[in-house]
Scaffold this motif. Sequence first.
Motif, PDB file in Angstrom:
ATOM      1  N   TRP A  52      31.911  -3.490 -30.288  1.00 16.38           N
ATOM      2  CA  TRP A  52      32.457  -3.434 -28.938  1.00 16.38           C
ATOM      3  C   TRP A  52      31.540  -4.208 -28.001  1.00 16.38           C
ATOM      4  O   TRP A  52      30.403  -4.518 -28.344  1.00 16.38           O
ATOM      5  CB  TRP A  52      32.618  -1.982 -28.488  1.00 16.38           C
ATOM      6  CG  TRP A  52      33.563  -1.229 -29.378  1.00 16.38           C
ATOM      7  CD1 TRP A  52      33.237  -0.488 -30.480  1.00 16.38           C
ATOM      8  CD2 TRP A  52      34.979  -1.205 -29.286  1.00 16.38           C
ATOM      9  NE1 TRP A  52      34.364   0.016 -31.072  1.00 16.38           N
ATOM     10  CE2 TRP A  52      35.460  -0.400 -30.358  1.00 16.38           C
ATOM     11  CE3 TRP A  52      35.907  -1.752 -28.403  1.00 16.38           C
ATOM     12  CZ2 TRP A  52      36.807  -0.147 -30.570  1.00 16.38           C
ATOM     13  CZ3 TRP A  52      37.262  -1.499 -28.602  1.00 16.38           C
ATOM     14  CH2 TRP A  52      37.700  -0.711 -29.667  1.00 16.38           C
ATOM     15  N   SER A  53      32.026  -4.497 -26.802  1.00 18.98           N
ATOM     16  CA  SER A  53      31.347  -5.461 -25.928  1.00 18.98           C
ATOM     17  C   SER A  53      30.654  -4.841 -24.721  1.00 18.98           C
ATOM     18  O   SER A  53      30.183  -5.568 -23.853  1.00 18.98           O
ATOM     19  CB  SER A  53      32.359  -6.519 -25.449  1.00 18.98           C
ATOM     20  OG  SER A  53      32.900  -7.216 -26.558  1.00 18.98           O
ATOM     21  N   ALA A  76      35.753  -4.594 -20.040  1.00 18.87           N
ATOM     22  CA  ALA A  76      34.406  -4.972 -20.480  1.00 18.87           C
ATOM     23  C   ALA A  76      34.137  -4.494 -21.896  1.00 18.87           C
ATOM     24  O   ALA A  76      33.547  -5.214 -22.714  1.00 18.87           O
ATOM     25  CB  ALA A  76      33.370  -4.394 -19.523  1.00 18.87           C
ATOM     26  N   ARG A  78      36.380  -3.721 -24.329  1.00 17.33           N
ATOM     27  CA  ARG A  78      37.240  -4.331 -25.342  1.00 17.33           C
ATOM     28  C   ARG A  78      36.958  -5.819 -25.515  1.00 17.33           C
ATOM     29  O   ARG A  78      37.379  -6.424 -26.514  1.00 17.33           O
ATOM     30  CB  ARG A  78      38.718  -4.094 -25.025  1.00 17.33           C
ATOM     31  CG  ARG A  78      39.144  -4.576 -23.661  1.00 17.33           C
ATOM     32  CD  ARG A  78      40.576  -4.161 -23.327  1.00 17.33           C
ATOM     33  NE  ARG A  78      41.517  -4.946 -24.076  1.00 17.33           N
ATOM     34  CZ  ARG A  78      42.013  -6.112 -23.649  1.00 17.33           C
ATOM     35  NH1 ARG A  78      41.640  -6.630 -22.479  1.00 17.33           N
ATOM     36  NH2 ARG A  78      42.870  -6.775 -24.386  1.00 17.33           N
ATOM     37  N   GLY A  79      36.244  -6.415 -24.563  1.00 17.99           N
ATOM     38  CA  GLY A  79      35.847  -7.812 -24.697  1.00 17.99           C
ATOM     39  C   GLY A  79      37.006  -8.775 -24.790  1.00 17.99           C
ATOM     40  O   GLY A  79      36.912  -9.818 -25.450  1.00 17.99           O
ATOM     41  N   ASP A 270      28.054  -3.041 -15.134  1.00 19.09           N
ATOM     42  CA  ASP A 270      28.303  -3.754 -16.382  1.00 19.09           C
ATOM     43  C   ASP A 270      27.082  -3.679 -17.303  1.00 19.09           C
ATOM     44  O   ASP A 270      26.054  -3.082 -16.967  1.00 19.09           O
ATOM     45  CB  ASP A 270      28.743  -5.195 -16.119  1.00 19.09           C
ATOM     46  CG  ASP A 270      27.647  -6.101 -15.550  1.00 19.09           C
ATOM     47  OD1 ASP A 270      26.447  -5.742 -15.621  1.00 19.09           O
ATOM     48  OD2 ASP A 270      27.986  -7.182 -15.047  1.00 19.09           O
TER      49      ASP A 270
END
Length: 347
Positions: A52-53, A76, A78-79, A270
């Motif tokens: 994941w991202s 963010a 799930r990229g 983030d």
Amino acid sequence: MSFGSPSRRRTGRVLVATTLAATAVLSLPAVAEAKVTRYRQGSASDVSRPAWSGPAYTMNGSGAVVPATMTKAVDAIRGGSGSIDVTVLAASAASGSPTPECDVIMGLPNVNSCTTYVLTSTQDASNSQVNTDVRNSEFVYFAGGNQCNYARWKGTPLQASVQSVVAKGGGVGGGSAGHHINSSVVYDACTASTDSATALANPYDRSVTFTTGMFSWPNYGDTVNDSHFVSRDRMGRTMAFVARALKDGLTSSGKAWGVGVEEGGSLFVDKNGLATLSAEDAYVVLGDHQPEQAASGKPLTFSNFKIWRLTPGSTYDFANRPTCGYYTRSVVNGVADSNLYSGTPVC
């Protein structure tokens, strides 16, 4: 925290009968007769993929999910591809719909499922199904209520399960009490809920208690969160929290940052530590030296808190914390300067 106030209750729209019929409601076995209630919405199967991202975070000034920041967190994590599973953790039942957070989250794009747990005992944090669902999710949202209930999960399997979600590149967030629990120094209110006048008059009042060593998210260290910030005039108590964190050595840097978010406001943070504010104002309150006076039974004296006022759309970089853009306010013998919520930046 909203303990002792009308907004202590988690609120949301009432589910229509067809939605209730489609929602799994299970009572799961747990230790010592504790009852765990589970509501599953969306797909019955979890998403599975190797990476994941995130991480990504949402820090909300009141209990409700803020769609703008929750959508940013989903994207963010799930990229740019696939969907995620969300788990909501609550320590008390909501009025109206039993799943107010998931009702909102399931209306957002790219959400595969949302599972609400109501955990009424500290022992529920050891429930195997709860921990399995949390570890299989990509975002954990702490509902509003009383953050002392969440602080009591320190040292349980559930604490480790939530940490695992962030470690794999997922995310975490919450509102009101759920905002408090996500700072590294948690105002836990386990004896009573304090206000600004009480905390400034005696920062060691019985109502000013903290939990540490629960969560310390990347780039968000040495923080103490506060909620319902302007509407309940909580700047003064956050100043006292910051002073206590410094005096008692609760932070690792010799500095402490209070993060107060107004009702309806939300910070999206983030993976690089950059926070972007939505909807309502937020404040970052820095104490970068020891208080001149912080002792049991004595009023607080602390000079030159550095305060950043964030307005909707503005940012604050928690990874590279700014040294400009603040105004200063002081407290002398328990009396704070006037006009705490706005000022002219000194640089």
